[in-house]
Every structure is written in structure tokens, then in C-alpha cells.
Design a protein around this motif. Structure first.
Motif, short mmCIF file in Angstrom:
data_model
loop_
_atom_site.label_atom_id
_atom_site.label_comp_id
_atom_site.label_asym_id
_atom_site.label_seq_id
_atom_site.Cartn_x
_atom_site.Cartn_y
_atom_site.Cartn_z
N VAL A 123 -7.31 -4.57 -0.30
CA VAL A 123 -6.03 -5.13 -0.74
C VAL A 123 -5.57 -6.24 0.22
CG1 VAL A 123 -4.55 -3.48 0.51
CG2 VAL A 123 -3.77 -4.43 -1.65
N VAL A 153 -4.79 -7.91 8.66
CA VAL A 153 -3.54 -8.65 8.89
C VAL A 153 -2.77 -8.20 10.13
CG1 VAL A 153 -2.33 -7.17 7.20
CG2 VAL A 153 -1.35 -9.36 7.83
N VAL A 170 -12.41 2.78 7.21
CA VAL A 170 -13.47 3.61 6.63
C VAL A 170 -14.31 2.78 5.65
CG1 VAL A 170 -12.23 4.47 4.60
CG2 VAL A 170 -13.74 6.00 5.84
N GLY A 195 -15.18 3.83 10.27
CA GLY A 195 -15.05 5.28 10.36
C GLY A 195 -13.67 5.74 9.94
N SER A 196 -13.56 7.06 9.75
CA SER A 196 -12.32 7.64 9.24
C SER A 196 -11.38 8.03 10.38
CB SER A 196 -12.66 8.88 8.41
OG SER A 196 -11.49 9.46 7.92
N ASN A 212 -0.95 0.87 8.92
CA ASN A 212 -0.41 0.86 7.57
C ASN A 212 -1.45 1.65 6.80
OD1 ASN A 212 0.44 0.32 4.98
ND2 ASN A 212 -0.03 -1.87 5.05
N THR A 224 -9.72 3.44 -2.14
CA THR A 224 -9.67 3.57 -0.68
C THR A 224 -8.52 2.78 -0.07
OG1 THR A 224 -12.02 3.34 -0.93
CG2 THR A 224 -11.22 3.57 1.31
N TYR A 225 -8.12 1.69 -0.69
CA TYR A 225 -7.11 0.84 -0.04
C TYR A 225 -5.77 1.54 0.06
CZ TYR A 225 -4.65 -0.51 -4.38
OH TYR A 225 -3.90 -0.50 -5.53
C1 SAM Z 1 -2.76 0.00 2.83
S1 SAM Z 1 -4.28 -0.57 3.49
C2 SAM Z 1 -3.69 -1.41 4.93
C3 SAM Z 1 -4.35 -2.70 5.22
C4 SAM Z 1 -3.73 -3.51 6.35
N1 SAM Z 1 -3.82 -2.83 7.61
C5 SAM Z 1 -2.30 -3.91 6.07
O1 SAM Z 1 -1.42 -3.68 6.90
O2 SAM Z 1 -2.05 -4.50 5.01
C6 SAM Z 1 -4.99 0.93 4.14
C7 SAM Z 1 -6.34 0.78 4.76
O3 SAM Z 1 -6.78 2.07 5.23
C8 SAM Z 1 -8.16 2.20 4.98
N2 SAM Z 1 -8.54 3.63 4.91
C9 SAM Z 1 -8.60 4.45 3.83
N3 SAM Z 1 -8.99 5.69 4.20
C10 SAM Z 1 -9.17 5.64 5.55
C11 SAM Z 1 -9.58 6.60 6.50
N4 SAM Z 1 -9.88 7.85 6.15
N5 SAM Z 1 -9.68 6.22 7.79
C12 SAM Z 1 -9.37 4.94 8.17
N6 SAM Z 1 -8.98 3.98 7.29
C13 SAM Z 1 -8.89 4.33 6.00
C14 SAM Z 1 -8.37 1.48 3.66
O4 SAM Z 1 -9.72 1.11 3.50
C15 SAM Z 1 -7.41 0.32 3.79
O5 SAM Z 1 -8.05 -0.81 4.31
#
Ligand code: SAM
Length: 480
Positions: A123, A153, A170, A195-196, A212, A224-225
Motif C-alpha cells: 500500500v 515512508v 514480512v 520477517g514477522s 504503522n 498483508t498490507y
Molecule cells: C499499514 S502498512 C504500513 C506501511 C508503512 N509503514 C506506512 O506507514 O504507511 C503495514 C505493513 O506491515 C507489514 N506486515 C504485515 N504483517 C506483518 C508482520 N507479521 N510482521 C511485520 N510486518 C508485517 C505489511 O506488509 C505492511 O507493509
């Protein structure tokens, strides 16, 4: 030979593909329509075929264009940023100028009628991204972590304030696009790891952790986003619970979060419970609450699923899932944890939807400091302390015309969180006199003499009313 991304960046800047340039070119009506995902006014504003119009169409509106002069088409095609379509080119990504002066690369926006989103959709930067960026402390730090970096960002905001930045996600596609964002923004040296949750940084510590996260609470975990696949609000809970292990002494963790409101449970206990035993000071602010239907509609709309064949089924499943968990609403807000080193940590959980001065990150340490001071000072220490009224506080007196005494006195902050508090005559009088010269005890005695307030009531009763005003930043403890 220059790197094609450097050449692209130069071209974007030279052509005026910046926040101001795009806004100036589109004008208010088209820009506002675009925020509603309505393209037509923006298409009309960019139909001349000039270089800036072409760049807006290519990178932002996602429509094919004749390649503008100077664009290194073959190299950008090889880097996966665009594709040739006959004599024209079309972008494979959404590339937008950002408020830091840099650029953010993400997947192309999904709009009503578009094919369904891919599960690993990355996203773009939006309202929530800007919201977190505004909340994050401005204090320079040595090591920062952006957990769930997505399009990268938050790193653009951290650059310049953090000497070393680690960014995790992830989703490997997110890291790929984030690297493009950083390269196009001239941000170097980011340590990106896949990674998660905290898995990629196990055993390490940071001065600042920002996230975020994928906070959307849904039955499926389809994208996932926005969804982690963790049960309900479990991702935000685990992030908060684990964060203290990854903070250096004095470190701070700041995140956006969603949480459930469940029948028979106070949401404050639910979220407050995530922070207890963290050993950190905490500040939780609920900025908004949506009922289950509003919430489901918001996120189905976000993925452009309204009007599709599955809309009703998805909506119904989601609502049924909420119902089975006795969910009455979903809260949205900010969470800040601060490792103050105190053996008596304090957590403030509050609902505050009011207008605030931006950026909150400019004064978030003061907010935490006020909460901690109000909690930790004993009555004796408070009576011996010299209080100062916050410089931005004004007083409002409301009452019937001509009345000698006001019916209501309100202290109002004109800066920071812009809180207001209805106060009694003692606190109002105190606000009028406390400039840090005298300790609180003699001031309260003098006020009691003036107001005729019963000696038995003071100072105990007054302290009960003054302590929250310190926690909320109306009064500060003078250190001078
Ligand atoms: C709402 S987006 C935020 C993107 C950006 N940091 C922002 O502020 O706009 C959430 C992000 O968390 C990642 N994500 C999803 N599951 C996750 C996990 N288990 N561990 C780490 N990151 C994860 C997603 O791939 C996505 O890029």
C-alpha cells in the motif's frame, strides 16, 4: 553513467513533480476529487501532454502516456517501474512525491472496477502513514526501527533524525519497493530485513521503534498490507507486549493501533492490559471509534470491493465474526511506550478525539513527562513544588450576563493537545498566580483566605483536582 534512479529523481524534481508542483497543477478541485479516488478532474487538468502533466498521469493516475523527454525508459523498465505499451509507456508502480521532499513507491492504487488486489499488495503512503509520522518524537536518536515498513515512508521521516535505521517487513515485495522509495529520496544505508514482528531484530535494542502495523481486525487476513493473520487485535497486542524487550534505556516505541470494544469489557482495560507489566510508561489515546458496520465498510471500500460480486458475502461474514465475539465497535488510536527506567511506571489510557497541534512528536516527551510527574510526586512533594501555568493556557468564564461569579470556568490550552478542563475557583486562582516563584502550599493557603474555601478542604481536596491538571499539561513543575 548515472544510476537510472538518480536520473529519474533529477527529472522528477526538474519537472516539478513535487507536492507543491502536483497540487498547483491539479488545483484544489481535482486534488480533492483525487483524494476521493475520482480521476476525471485530474485527467482534465493534465491533458495538455506537457512533461509535468505526463508525469502525473504516468506515476499518479496510472494511465499510459508518451514517454516524456529525458525519462530513462529502458532502464526503468528493467527495474520493474514501468512497461512499454505500444508506442506509450505505463507505470507498474505508484510513485508519489511525499511531504519530506522525497518519493514513495508502492503498488498502484486500487480503484472501483479494478481487478482484485493481490494478497501481497504494497500500500502507498496515506492518511495513517502521515498520522504516525506526526506522532513520532522529533528527538534525534542513534538507532531506530520501522516495523512493517511497507513502502518505506516512515524511514523518510526518520532519516536525518536517526543515525542508523533498520526497517522490517514480512512481505519481500514491500522491501523491494521500499528500497526504491529510499533510493529516489536520496536516503542511504537503511538496513532492510524480512520477517514477522520483532523476529528479524531478535536480541537487538533501539532508541526508537515506530510502527504503522497491519492493524485491521478481520476474520480472514486476506491482505498483508493491512492484516497480519493474527487473531483479532492480537498483532497490536503482541507488538506492545514485546516492544520493551527491544528498547534501549530511555527508548520509545510509537505505533498506531486498532482495538476491539467487546460487550461487558471496558476498552481501557483491554488496551491498558497490553501495557501492564511492560515496565514502561505508556500513553494510549483513542482518537476514534467505529461501529462494526462502519468499520467493515471502510475496509471493503479501501480494497475497492464495494460493487463486486463478493461484497455482500464478505460484509456478512465479517459482521457475523464480530457478532460471535460480541464486538460493539473498533477503536483507533495512538500508543506510546517509554522506557523511563522508573520502578513505578505509569500508563495513561484516554479518549481524546479533539484537534491537536501538529506535529504531536514535537511535544510528546512533555506529555509523557507531565503524566509521570503527576503520578510520581507524593502530596508532600507536590505541596513543596513550584508550579508554572503552561504558556498557552487561557481562561474562559461563562455565566449569565451581569452575574458577579461565573457559572463555569474553563482552562483551555491553545497549543499542544489543546485540551480544555472545567475547573473550580481554587484551580482558576492558582492558574492566575503560579509563575514558579512560590511553592504550592503557601499559594493554596493564600487562595483559601481569598476565596473563603474551607481550610479543611485544603490542601487535600485541591491536590486531588490539581494532580490531573498537571497530568494534562495545564501546570508544570518548575525546575528552575
Ligand atoms: C499499514 S502498512 C504500513 C506501511 C508503512 N509503514 C506506512 O506507514 O504507511 C503495514 C505493513 O506491515 C507489514 N506486515 C504485515 N504483517 C506483518 C508482520 N507479521 N510482521 C511485520 N510486518 C508485517 C505489511 O506488509 C505492511 O507493509
Amino acid at each position: 553513467m548515472k544510476d537510472p534512479l538518480d536520473r529519474l529523481r533529477e527529472l522528477l524534481l526538474e519537472t516539478g513533480y513535487t507536492i507543491e508542483g502536483v497540487r498547483g497543477r491539479l488545483g484544489d478541485v481535482a486534488a480533492t476529487a483525487l483524494a476521493r479516488e475520482e480521476l476525471v478532474p485530474a485527467l482534465r487538468a493534465t491533458r495538455d501532454g506537457d512533461p509535468l502533466g505526463a508525469l502525473i498521469r504516468l506515476w499518479w493516475l496510472g494511465v499510459p502516456v508518451e514517454a516524456p523527454p529525458g525519462l530513462p525508459v529502458a532502464e526503468l523498465e528493467a527495474a520493474g517501474l514501468l512497461a512499454a505499451e505500444g508506442t506509450r509507456i505505463v507505470s507498474r508502480v505508484h510513485l508519489q512525491p511525499w511531504e519530506t521532499g522525497g518519493y514513495v513507491v508502492s503498488d498502484r492504487k486500487v480503484r472501483p472496477g479494478d481487478p482484485a488486489l493481490r494478497a501481497d499488495h504494497v500500500v502507498g503512503a496515506g492518511g495513517a502513514s502521515a498520522n504516525l509520522a506526526q506522532l513520532v518524537s522529533r528527538r534525534p536518536v542513534e538507532r531506530a526501527l520501522d516495523l512493517g515498513t511497507g513502502c518505506g515512508v516512515q524511514v523518510l521521516h526518520l532519516a536525518g533524525r536517526a543515525a542508523r535505521i533498520t526497517a522490517t517487513d514480512v512481505n519481500p515485495r514491500a522491501l523491494e519497493l521500499a528500497r526504491l522509495s529510499w533510493a529516489l529520496s536520496g536516503v542511504e544505508g537503511v538496513d532492510a530485513r524480512e520477517g514477522s514482528l520483532f523476529e528479524p531484530v531478535e536480541g537487538e535494542r533501539f532508541d526508537l521503534v515506530v510502527s504503522n502495523p497491519p492493524f485491521v481486525i478481520s476474520p480472514g487476513g486476506r491482505f498483508t498490507y493491512r492484516e497480519s493473520g493474527f487473531e483479532a487485535d492480537g498483532f497490536c497486542r503482541d507488538l506492545v507486549r514485546q516492544a520493551p524487550r527491544f528498547l534501549n534505556p530511555g527508548g520509545t516505541c510509537q505505533l498506531l493501533a486498532n482495538w476491539l470494544h467487546v460487550e461487558g469489557e471496558d476498552w481501557r482495560d483491554r488496551v491498558g492490559g497490553w501495557l501492564t507489566q511492560a515496565g514502561c510508561d505508556g500513553w494510549v489515546v483513542q482518537r476514534d471509534v467505529q461501529d462494526p458496520a462502519e468499520y467493515v465498510e471502510l475496509w471493503l471500500r479501501d480494497a475497492a470491493e464495494q460493487g463486486t460480486g463478493r461484497y455482500r458475502e464478505l460484509y456478512d461474514d465479517w459482521l457475523g465474526w464480530f457478532e460471535a465475539m460480541r464486538v460493539t465497535g473498533v477503536g483507533f488510536g495512538w500508543i506510546t511506550l517509554h522506557d523511563s527506567g522508573s520502578l513505578d511506571p505509569v500508563v495513561r489510557v484516554e479518549e481524546y478525539g479533539g484537534r491537536v497541534e501538529l506535529p504531536v512528536g514535537g511535544y510528546v516527551e512533555d506529555v509523557l513527562g507531565s503524566v509521570a510527574a503527576a503520578h510520581r510526586l507524593t502530596d508532600a512533594e507536590l505541596l513543596a513544588a513550584r508550579l508554572v501555568v503552561d504558556a498557552g493556557v487561557v481562561e474562559e468564564r461563562i455565566g449569565p450576563p451581569g452575574a458577579e461569579d461565573p457559572a463555569t470556568i474553563v482552562l483551555r490550552q491553545t497549543r499542544g493537545l489543546c485540551r480544555s478542563a472545567r475547573v473550580g475557583t481554587v484551580e482558576a486562582a492558582l492558574a492566575g498566580v503560579c509563575d514558579g516563584e512560590y511553592p504550592l502550599a503557601p499559594l493554596l493557603t493564600a487562595i483559601a483566605d481569598l476565596t473563603g474555601e474551607s481550610g479543611d478542604e485544603l490542601p487535600g481536596k485541591a491536590l486531588e483536582r490539581i494532580r490531573p491538571l498537571i497530568a494534562e499539561g495545564f501546570f508544570h513543575i518548575s525546575t528552575g
